[in-house]
Design a protein around this motif. Structure first.
Motif: not given
Length: 223
Positions: A2-8
């Motif tokens: 699983e890949s989870v990335k947050l742009f913020g």
């Protein structure tokens, strides 16, 4: 895998909503800090309509708009529930989250940036919006009861702003005080002292400096 990335961005209450939801669920993720003055190709690729953060990238698929992302997180990963299971309570949680974005925050911002009679009227509107939240918290630790839920996460802005109240005292009207809003102020203390919230709060002094510069610039452009 699983890949989870947050742009913020570090100062964005909307980005912090998503981070807190991920932390609450115990989801591991990669964080990408964006410079909104120089938006990355990835930001423009994954949110070409609004061109803003936050963006959650889950297995290569982007989800945008902070409240929608929080609901997506709640439905995708196990762990403490963010929205209530009862349909009526879920509808009410969504109502108050929408109220915060569409009524409360605009009224507070208007009170900060206006002057004279316009400011007095705007401050009344902000006080009225905050009083609805004050009454909603009567007899409760958090908006949803005993645990943090959607409305608490949506109210992130109030918690962040309250923390820099003193630093901004020369620039803005301050509608949120313990005398007027004891329930809200107590909620801020409870919310910001939760471990997974506290570790994601931006530095108070750095945030105050940023808000000061923005408010001064907005007031100057309005003259």
């Amino acid at each position: 895998m699983e890949s989870v990335k947050l742009f913020g961005t570090w100062s964005s209450p909307s980005s912090k909503r998503v981070e807190i939801a991920l932390k609450l669920k115990g989801v591991e993720y990669e964080y990408v800090e964006e410079d909104l003055q120089n938006k990355s190709p990835d930001l423009l690729k994954y949110n070409p309509i609004h061109k803003k953060v936050p963006i959650l990238l889950h297995n290569g698929k982007p989800i945008v708009e902070s409240l929608l992302i929080v609901e997506y997180i709640d439905e995708t990963w196990p762990g403490p529930a963010i929205l209530p299971s009862d349909p009526y309570d879920r509808a009410m949680a969504r109502f108050w989250a929408k109220f915060l974005d569409e009524k409360c925050w605009p009224a507070m911002k208007k009170a900060w940036l206006s002057t004279g009679e316009e400011q007095e009227k705007a401050n009344e509107e902000a006080n009225e919006a905050l009083m609805f939240l004050e009454n909603e918290l009567k007899g409760k630790k958090f908006f949803g009861g005993d645990t943090i839920g959607l409305v608490d996460i949506a109210a992130n802005l109030i918690a962040l702003w309250y923390g820099i109240n003193e630093e901004l005292s020369g620039l803005i009207q301050q509608p949120l005080t313990k005398d007027k809003f004891p329930n809200l102020c107590e909620w801020v203390d409870e919310y910001t002292n939760c471990s997974f919230v506290k570790e994601n709060l931006p530095p108070t002094d750095k945030l105050a400096q940023l808000y000061m510069a923005r408010i001064q610039a907005d007031k100057a452009s309005a003259q």
